[in-house]
Design an enzyme around this catalytic site. Structure first.
Site, PDB file in Angstrom:
ATOM      1  CG  HIS A  76     -67.354 -45.374 -23.486  1.00 58.11           C
ATOM      2  ND1 HIS A  76     -66.320 -46.590 -24.354  1.00 58.11           N
ATOM      3  CD2 HIS A  76     -66.122 -44.952 -23.923  1.00 58.11           C
ATOM      4  CE1 HIS A  76     -65.494 -46.343 -24.929  1.00 58.11           C
ATOM      5  NE2 HIS A  76     -65.395 -45.587 -24.598  1.00 58.11           N
ATOM      6  CB  CYS A 100     -64.029 -45.820 -27.586  1.00 65.45           C
ATOM      7  SG  CYS A 100     -62.369 -44.862 -26.250  1.00 65.45           S
TER       8      CYS A 100
END
Length: 480
Positions: free
Chosen positions: A425, A328
């Site tokens: 994630h 991310c």
């Protein structure tokens, strides 16, 4: 029925107590739901309707249900030392400075109570978690997190003290002393948490608290040694080194580190040592894998990364044969440039990235919050994860994606295969992918199921609390 677990201080173990009690009463045949009016955390989870705090997602799991935004209607995600993004019922409302949040709070009680009442209608029991401490009476005006919520919803409170940090008698007696009498009257009992040794050694102190406060004690809970096996929400719980395997994974602890529970499945691999690198410490150049984690403030954390000299350490580790994975915000840092033309993270402009992937990121105001199913082509394994991020990332290295989603590329791999990045994630909770990924890097993965380990730990936590808390009395108080 409803009951609220408040703490005499921060980090007294409220989240874990609520998770264990949710599992206990769920196993007793009750329909149970967790609730936290206001949370502050950058470790968020995707829920039905948007995003909530990671602790409430774990508590929902303890109840045997999917997480929903009503379980945490107000989520504050710090973006700087003085400001935070405000998420209301799963969606971003605004970004405010800490000094301005007090003016916003009165508007938030209505959605908080709206969410709470919806949960009440579907549950036999709602277990509410407070935030911080009600003893912070300077914050009482407009409070939605502790006594303000308890009064508005008429929810009985159990106050929890942390004996491990010392001064637990003062924590509890002192809280009563500073509370307004109407607030203090909402407290119907207390718990002592994190006791090490023989709990009977605290019998005199326990009786003293009962005598001074007039509150009944509901139990002294010994330290739960397997707490580290459950996803943590607070960055203070990250720790230093976990595991003792031969394969070294190093993770720099960014100032605004986010969604760091990505690391938990790796830390529990028997062949892995996971080392969190604190500011002021060098990244170990002997690391086999360096993970740049998620961040709530990518540009600021990239500056922090460079200020530690970690960019130099990272280059040295790569020369020695390490692999690098960016997740991310960490993925965005690995590119050539991060542009923020609208000033979403600060002043408008752009900054050079670490230049390890041929990519560029542009920050955009639209936030992607979604559960994602992906394919890892290299191992032909499927991964269920989630995305929570601002920004679009494009560039030539996306022609070698780490994953594909619906046939489209997700993430990137450098041509030599040594640097990788992804917005996904939760990838390492998938046992097949985690084992294949570690094996491809030369590690020896174990055979234990991560999800099974979490379930077993929740059951063990429920058993632990049932042995040491008067759960029948707690349930009777919840019915008042």
């Amino acid at each position: 029925m409803r009951i609220m677990i408040q703490g005499a201080g921060s980090n007294v173990g409220k989240s874990l107590l609520v998770a264990g009690l949710c599992r206990h009463f769920n196993r007793q045949g009750l329909t149970v739901r967790p609730f936290k009016p206001q949370n502050m955390s950058n470790n968020a989870a995707v829920a039905e309707g948007g995003e909530i705090g990671r602790a409430q997602a774990l508590q929902a799991r303890a109840c045997g249900v999917r997480p929903h935004v009503d379980m945490n209607p107000v989520l504050l995600k710090p973006e700087s030392e003085t400001g935070a993004q405000v998420i209301v019922q799963g969606r971003r409302l605004t970004t405010v400075k800490a000094r301005d949040y007090a003016a916003l709070k009165p508007q938030l009680m209505a959605p908080v109570l709206d969410s709470f009442r919806r949960l009440q209608r579907e549950a036999d029991l709602v277990i509410v978690e407070g935030a911080g401490s009600p003893a912070e009476v300077n914050l009482r005006a407009g409070d939605i997190a502790n006594m303000g919520f308890a009064i508005a919803s008429q929810t009985p409170v159990i106050l929890t003290g942390d004996i491990d940090r010392g001064g637990v008698i003062a924590q509890l007696v002192g809280t009563q002393a500073v509370l307004d009498p109407a607030d203090a009257a909402m407290i119907r009992g207390f718990l002592i948490n994190k006791f090490r040794g023989d709990p009977r050694l605290f019998d005199d102190g326990y009786r003293l608290i009962e005598a001074r406060t007039g509150w009944p004690g509901l139990g002294t809970v010994p330290w739960f040694p397997d707490a580290h096996k459950l996803p943590a929400e607070d960055a203070a719980d990250l720790g230093g080194t976990r595991g003792s395997g031969d394969f070294l994974i190093a993770v720099p602890q960014l100032n605004r580190i986010a969604n760091f529970d990505d690391l938990d499945p790796l830390a529990q691999e028997p062949g892995v040592t996971l080392r969190i690198i604190k500011p002021g410490q060098p990244l170990p150049v002997e690391a086999d894998l360096i993970i740049l984690p998620g961040s709530k403030a990518t540009i600021a954390d990239l500056a922090h990364f460079r200020a530690q000299g970690w960019d130099i350490d990272l280059a040295a580790a790569l020369r020695r044969g390490a692999r690098v994975l960016g997740l991310c915000g960490g993925y965005q840092m690995l590119g050539r440039e991060i542009a923020d033309p609208e000033g979403i993270e600060g002043n408008p402009g752009s900054v050079p990235g670490l230049g390890l992937l041929d990519l560029a990121t542009t920050m955009t105001p639209d936030k992607r919050v979604t559960e994602t199913e992906a394919l890892h082509p290299a191992s032909n394994t499927r991964v269920r994860g989630y995305e929570i991020h601002l920004g679009r990332t494009e560039g030539p290295d996306r022609a070698r994606p780490l994953f594909t989603v619906g046939g489209q590329p997700e993430g990137a791999i450098r041509a030599d295969g040594r640097v990788m990045g992804s917005y996904l994630h939760g990838m390492f909770t998938e046992d097949a992918f985690r084992r294949a990924f570690l094996a491809s890097l030369g590690a020896t993965p174990g055979t234990r199921s991560y999800d099974r380990a979490v379930e077993e730990t929740l059951d063990a936590l429920a058993d632990h609390l049932a042995r040491h808390i008067d759960c029948d009395r707690l349930l009777a108080l919840a019915a008042d």
